[in-house]
Design an enzyme around this catalytic site. Structure first.
Site, PDB file in Angstrom:
ATOM      1  N   LYS A  59       1.027  -1.096   0.062  1.00 34.47           N
ATOM      2  CA  LYS A  59      -0.060  -0.271   0.233  1.00 34.47           C
ATOM      3  C   LYS A  59       1.032   1.187  -0.022  1.00 34.47           C
ATOM      4  CE  LYS A  59      -4.563  -2.116   0.729  1.00 34.47           C
ATOM      5  NZ  LYS A  59      -3.973  -2.923   1.006  1.00 34.47           N
ATOM      6  N   ARG A 191      -8.674 -13.749   5.249  1.00 36.62           N
ATOM      7  CA  ARG A 191      -9.382 -14.533   6.133  1.00 36.62           C
ATOM      8  C   ARG A 191     -10.751 -15.603   5.934  1.00 36.62           C
ATOM      9  NH1 ARG A 191     -11.293  -8.886   9.279  1.00 36.62           N
ATOM     10  NH2 ARG A 191     -11.552  -8.504   6.839  1.00 36.62           N
TER      11      ARG A 191
END
Ligand code: XMP
Length: 224
Positions: A59, A191
């Site tokens: 990022k 996840r």
């Protein structure tokens, strides 16, 4: 149709990467993992699954000089590096792209994000970021599976030549296949796979759901 697994939590993923290697298209390595284990860990994981697409999700959002330094620490171990789109081309993304091009690596730029707060600023900046992307022509763009409309806007504006990656499937609520139906090439799932009791079964189930949704939308309005 693509599935990338996000590996974010600091931990050991050698065994998981080996098990998922034939079942997914690639892996996205998050900053917590890379900071905890060091950039060389990306190389160690990569040796477990050489043909996959490996993406370092740093990022990046800085001046070109610093983004080059940061990307340079991990670039040899991955195929692509993610940077934010709002920093612009001159003195930032342009320099990073030239640097990655010189290494034979790919730049992926965030067009908007998948969390609800992205509506506060990122979505408002989207028209400007699309102009940046048109000038820059990065290999890939990140657009949110949670807002497939944004994925569709990016696809229509940039055409078929760009790889669109969409996070937000699973834990953040988007259904598998929803971003693919909107024009994405890859869905990024973290996840829902890595936090599952049976990550292999979870990845296979998500694959099946992607296929089912994609065959439905192709029969109706794929790409809208
Ligand atoms: P989960 O666990 O929610 O993980 O499936 C999602 C992964 O994707 C990343 N992420 C994003 N990356 N733009 C990005 O470049 C986004 O909008 C975005 N939303 C989520 C997140 O870091 C995690 O690795």
């Amino acid at each position: 149709m693509g599935l990338l697994v996000a590996l974010d939590r600091p931990g050991g993923y050698e065994e998981l990467v080996g098990k998922l290697c034939s079942r997914v298209d690639g892996f996205k390595l998050g900053l917590p993992l890379l900071m905890a284990r060091g950039p060389g860990y990306a190389g160690l994981l990569r040796r477990r699954c050489r043909d996959a697409l490996w993406v370092a999700d740093l990022k990046l959002a800085d001046i070109g000089y610093v983004m080059r330094l940061t990307a340079g620490l991990v670039a040899e171990h991955v195929d692509a590096v993610i940077a934010h789109g709002f920093v612009g081309v001159e003195g930032a993304l342009g320099e990073l792209k030239d640097y990655l091009d010189s290494l034979g690596k790919r730049l992926v730029v965030v067009a908007s994000m998948s969390h609800p707060g992205a509506r506060e600023a990122y979505d408002h900046a989207l028209p400007r970021i699309l102009e940046t992307l048109e000038r820059l022509r990065p290999w890939g763009v990140v657009a949110p599976a949670t807002r497939p409309g944004v994925v569709g806007i990016v696809r229509r504006r940039l055409g078929p030549g760009v790889a669109i990656m969409s996070p937000g499937v699973g834990a953040q609520g988007a259904e598998p296949g929803s971003a693919l139906c909107a024009g994405a090439d890859y869905e990024i799932v973290g996840r829902a796979i890595t936090g599952s009791g049976d990550p292999v079964e979870a990845a296979e189930r998500i694959r099946r759901e992607q296929e089912a949704r994609l065959s439905n939308c192709r029969g109706t309005s794929h790409g809208s």
